[in-house]
Design an enzyme around this catalytic site. Structure first.
Site, PDB file in Angstrom:
ATOM      1  NE  ARG A  40      -4.108  -2.089   0.427  1.00 47.10           N
ATOM      2  CZ  ARG A  40      -4.308  -3.217  -0.638  1.00 47.10           C
ATOM      3  NH1 ARG A  40      -3.508  -3.170  -1.596  1.00 47.10           N
ATOM      4  NH2 ARG A  40      -5.137  -4.016  -0.205  1.00 47.10           N
ATOM      5  NE  ARG A  67      -4.394  24.813  -5.786  1.00 49.27           N
ATOM      6  CZ  ARG A  67      -4.049  24.811  -4.544  1.00 49.27           C
ATOM      7  NH1 ARG A  67      -2.703  24.597  -4.273  1.00 49.27           N
ATOM      8  NH2 ARG A  67      -4.938  25.149  -3.717  1.00 49.27           N
ATOM      9  CD  GLU A  97      -4.523  29.366   4.434  1.00 50.12           C
ATOM     10  OE1 GLU A  97      -4.826  29.967   3.397  1.00 50.12           O
ATOM     11  OE2 GLU A  97      -3.893  29.004   5.220  1.00 50.12           O
ATOM     12  CB  SER A 118      -7.305  10.808  -2.234  1.00 52.55           C
ATOM     13  OG  SER A 118      -7.760  11.777  -3.081  1.00 52.55           O
ATOM     14  N   PRO A 119      -9.304   8.508   0.293  1.00 52.82           N
ATOM     15  CG  PRO A 119     -11.450   7.513   0.635  1.00 52.82           C
ATOM     16  CD  PRO A 119     -10.690   8.734  -0.074  1.00 52.82           C
ATOM     17  CD  GLU A 124      -5.709  17.028   1.949  1.00 50.81           C
ATOM     18  OE1 GLU A 124      -5.879  18.207   1.911  1.00 50.81           O
ATOM     19  OE2 GLU A 124      -5.314  16.561   0.890  1.00 50.81           O
ATOM     20  CD  GLU A 145       7.981  34.780   2.302  1.00 54.27           C
ATOM     21  OE1 GLU A 145       9.052  33.908   1.554  1.00 54.27           O
ATOM     22  OE2 GLU A 145       8.301  35.263   3.382  1.00 54.27           O
ATOM     23  CD  GLU A 147      -1.337  30.476  -0.603  1.00 59.13           C
ATOM     24  OE1 GLU A 147      -2.149  29.555  -0.791  1.00 59.13           O
ATOM     25  OE2 GLU A 147      -1.534  31.628   0.081  1.00 59.13           O
TER      26      GLU A 147
END
Length: 186
Positions: A40, A67, A97, A118-119, A124, A145, A147
């Site tokens: 895995r 992205r 944010e 995304s399990p 996450e 900085e 971004e």
């Protein structure tokens, strides 16, 4: 109801491949419930937040940015990685944010949902908040900085068209637009 242990995979060995600022990567050898062995590939992430927020004209606030994994520019709801000190209070990250990326401050952050993105390979966990009663900040917190962002505000119809045009193509932003549409139906 099926028992958990009918599906559980037991880790036999973990090979830590990479430890980074945003993710850690490992490869586990696991024993499957039938006794067979499998590999895995795993990505570990601190978690993040996304913020559904509307301007004074009831338009969804979005940020435009490049992205790298997609090699394209997209529109997204304001979002960011949870700092380790905020792990137990992701709403702190959400407030920060929102201000950094949009120049708005929310009077209140309402938790809408949390989802694993995304399990199949990553842990996450993204927390989605609705920023309520926004005010423009005269001197907002500085953006990160690394971004480069541009603020956009779209109507519901414009946002739905942006999905059709694949300018909006990430799960958190599509969720936000569907949430918005459901709110309008009530």
């Amino acid at each position: 109801m099926l028992e958990y242990n009918q599906f559980e995979e037991t880790t036999i060995h973990r090979n830590e491949i990479y430890k980074g600022a945003i993710i850690d990567v490992a490869v586990d050898d696991v024993r499957l419930p039938d006794g067979n062995i499998a590999k895995r590939e795993l990505v570990f992430h601190q978690g993040g937040v996304g913020i559904v927020a509307f301007d004074e004209k009831d338009r969804l606030l979005l940020v435009k940015q490049f992205r790298k994994p997609l090699e394209k520019v997209i529109l997204e709801i304001p979002a960011g990685k949870i700092d380790p000190q905020d792990k137990q209070q992701p709403e702190i990250t959400a407030a920060r944010e929102l201000e950094e990326e949009t120049g708005y401050r929310a009077e209140k952050m309402i938790h809408l949902t949390s989802m694993y993105l995304s399990p199949g390979f990553a842990n996450e966990l993204l927390h989605i908040y609705h920023g309520m009663n926004l005010t423009r900040v005269e001197h907002p917190l500085a953006q990160d900085e690394d971004e480069v962002l541009e603020l956009y505000a779209l109507t519901l119809e414009e946002a739905k068209q942006a999905i059709a045009d694949q300018v909006i193509c990430d799960a958190k932003t599509i969720y936000a637009i569907q949430y918005w549409e459901l709110m309008n139906r009530k």
